[in-house]
Design a protein around this motif. Structure first.
Motif, mmCIF file in Angstrom:
data_model
loop_
_atom_site.group_PDB
_atom_site.id
_atom_site.type_symbol
_atom_site.label_atom_id
_atom_site.label_comp_id
_atom_site.label_asym_id
_atom_site.label_seq_id
_atom_site.Cartn_x
_atom_site.Cartn_y
_atom_site.Cartn_z
ATOM 1 N N LEU A 249 0.821 -1.205 0.000
ATOM 2 C CA LEU A 249 0.000 0.000 0.000
ATOM 3 C C LEU A 249 0.860 1.264 0.000
ATOM 4 N N ALA A 250 2.002 1.176 0.673
ATOM 5 C CA ALA A 250 2.901 2.334 0.760
ATOM 6 C C ALA A 250 3.444 2.739 -0.606
ATOM 7 N N LYS A 251 3.396 1.832 -1.576
ATOM 8 C CA LYS A 251 3.907 2.127 -2.919
ATOM 9 C C LYS A 251 2.902 2.901 -3.767
ATOM 10 N N GLY A 261 -6.043 6.386 11.193
ATOM 11 C CA GLY A 261 -7.268 5.617 11.333
ATOM 12 C C GLY A 261 -7.871 5.250 9.992
ATOM 13 N N GLN A 262 -7.790 6.159 9.022
ATOM 14 C CA GLN A 262 -8.313 5.891 7.689
ATOM 15 C C GLN A 262 -7.522 4.782 7.004
ATOM 16 N N MET A 263 -6.219 4.804 7.172
ATOM 17 C CA MET A 263 -5.385 3.762 6.581
ATOM 18 C C MET A 263 -5.689 2.401 7.201
ATOM 19 N N LYS A 264 -5.919 2.383 8.510
ATOM 20 C CA LYS A 264 -6.260 1.127 9.176
ATOM 21 C C LYS A 264 -7.587 0.581 8.667
ATOM 22 N N MET A 265 -8.540 1.471 8.443
ATOM 23 C CA MET A 265 -9.831 1.040 7.915
ATOM 24 C C MET A 265 -9.678 0.465 6.513
ATOM 25 N N LEU A 270 -9.391 -4.463 3.015
ATOM 26 C CA LEU A 270 -8.656 -5.289 2.053
ATOM 27 C C LEU A 270 -8.358 -6.673 2.627
ATOM 28 N N ARG A 271 -8.060 -6.740 3.917
ATOM 29 C CA ARG A 271 -7.811 -8.034 4.551
ATOM 30 C C ARG A 271 -9.091 -8.870 4.608
ATOM 31 N N ASN A 272 -10.222 -8.201 4.577
ATOM 32 C CA ASN A 272 -11.505 -8.907 4.589
ATOM 33 C C ASN A 272 -11.922 -9.359 3.188
ATOM 34 N N GLY A 273 -11.082 -9.015 2.201
ATOM 35 C CA GLY A 273 -11.357 -9.451 0.832
ATOM 36 C C GLY A 273 -12.142 -8.457 0.001
#
Length: 342
Positions: A249-251, A261-265, A270-273
């Motif tokens: 994502l950093a790329k 917080g927005q990045m964590k969301m 994405l981890r949830n598919g």
């Protein structure tokens, strides 16, 4: 979908017969001469009559009628005196009413347990109801996902000796108008509990991260390969596969994600598919999804897939605007360090 029950009364009577055969091997005297055993058999018959009497199918009603004849013969054997037999029947009616109330409370509690299991997987509470338990076949629950997509869910329920049902998982079928129909069984084994949203994302061809702590890993369905039961084979990517979603994502030059917080969301989605839409810092939008198999991120613009390398290249070219022959300004590395024009 598990074993279909054509005659529930017959199935329960067969269970009693197996129990009777076990007892016959243990005890020397014939069970037909045992008053205690015959009383237990009468109680069992009464329980079956209460359980299936009102909602019995045509085939089950025939079995119940034959059972009542056998029950009457046992009753006459136990209570040959007509007055004693009448007193027993009155007593049985009272006990029957008590048992009915107890069974109703038990069935209500059992249904609530099943609904709790279903809602824990993010299905709506009404996804499972009395009709699923009373039906001869376990009926599917179907709901709309998108304008042209539906999900049909068949519950895997096993019946316990006390008559309650246990939730063992489900089979999800993704129905896309004009597209392929995909189906997969998701067992409830405590480790790989797949939620409704994750099942949809997996059947859509995306990857999902599951598990906890050391067992946390990515899974993806191989939509081109099935086993003999019709389930897609599962690809798994563990920690030693060295896929870092955060690094990938950093790329990408994502705009308006300065808030951690927005990045964590975004990462959680994405981890949830899920496929998520993002705004690029240079303008324009992309839809992205995790791709652990290729240690990358899949990117789409207006439904068309574009190479991840092209997205990274676009960022690199924008970064060239900040390069001069000057020195680096002090600041946070990677964010605030820029060459100052002298």
């Amino acid at each position: 979908m598990g074993k279909l029950i054509n005659d529930r009364v017959q199935e329960d009577l067969e269970k009693w017969l197996k129990r009777e055969q076990r007892f016959q091997k243990i005890f020397s005297s014939p069970l037909a001469d045992s008053r205690s055993f015959l009383k237990e058999k009468l109680k069992y018959y009464d329980t079956l009559r209460s359980r299936y009497g009102n909602g019995a199918t045509r085939e089950e009603r025939t079995t119940l009628r034959l059972m009542r004849e056998d029950r009457s013969a046992i009753e006459r054997q136990l209570y040959p005196n007509i007055l004693v037999r009448f007193a027993y029947r009155v007593s049985s009616l009272i006990h029957k009413e008590i048992e009915i109330q107890q069974e109703q409370r038990r069935d209500h509690a059992n249904l609530q347990e099943l609904r709790t299991a279903v809602t824990r997987l993010d299905f709506p509470e009404n996804a499972i109801s009395e009709r699923h338990l009373e039906a001869k076949e376990h009926l599917p629950f179907t709901y709309q996902i998108a304008e042209n997509q539906q999900m049909a869910v068949h519950w895997y329920l096993s019946r316990e000796p006390d008559g309650t049902y246990r939730f063992n998982g489900y089979r999800a079928t993704l129905i896309t108008e004009g597209g392929p129909q995909r189906t997969q069984r998701f067992p409830l084994d405590g480790m790989d509990e797949i939620t409704a949203g994750q099942a949809y994302n997996l059947l859509s061809g995306r990857s999902v991260q599951i598990g906890a702590e050391r067992d946390r890993h990515w899974v993806k369905l191989d939509l081109n390969d099935k086993d003999r039961d019709g389930n897609h084979k599962v690809k798994r990517f563990y920690a030693n596969y060295n896929y870092s979603l955060k690094d990938q994502l950093a790329k990408i030059p994502i705009n308006s994600l300065a808030n951690p917080g927005q990045m964590k969301m975004l990462e959680a989605a994405l981890r949830n598919g899920e496929r998520k839409k993002i705004e690029l810092s240079g303008g324009g939008y992309l839809s992205i999804e995790a791709n652990p198999q290729h240690r990358s991120i899949d990117c789409y613009r207006e439904g068309q897939k574009i190479p991840f390398g092209q997205v990274i290249k676009g960022r690199s070219e924008r970064n060239k605007k900040f390069r001069t022959n000057g020195r680096l300004r002090k600041g946070i590395e990677g964010i605030d360090r820029r060459r100052i024009i002298r």
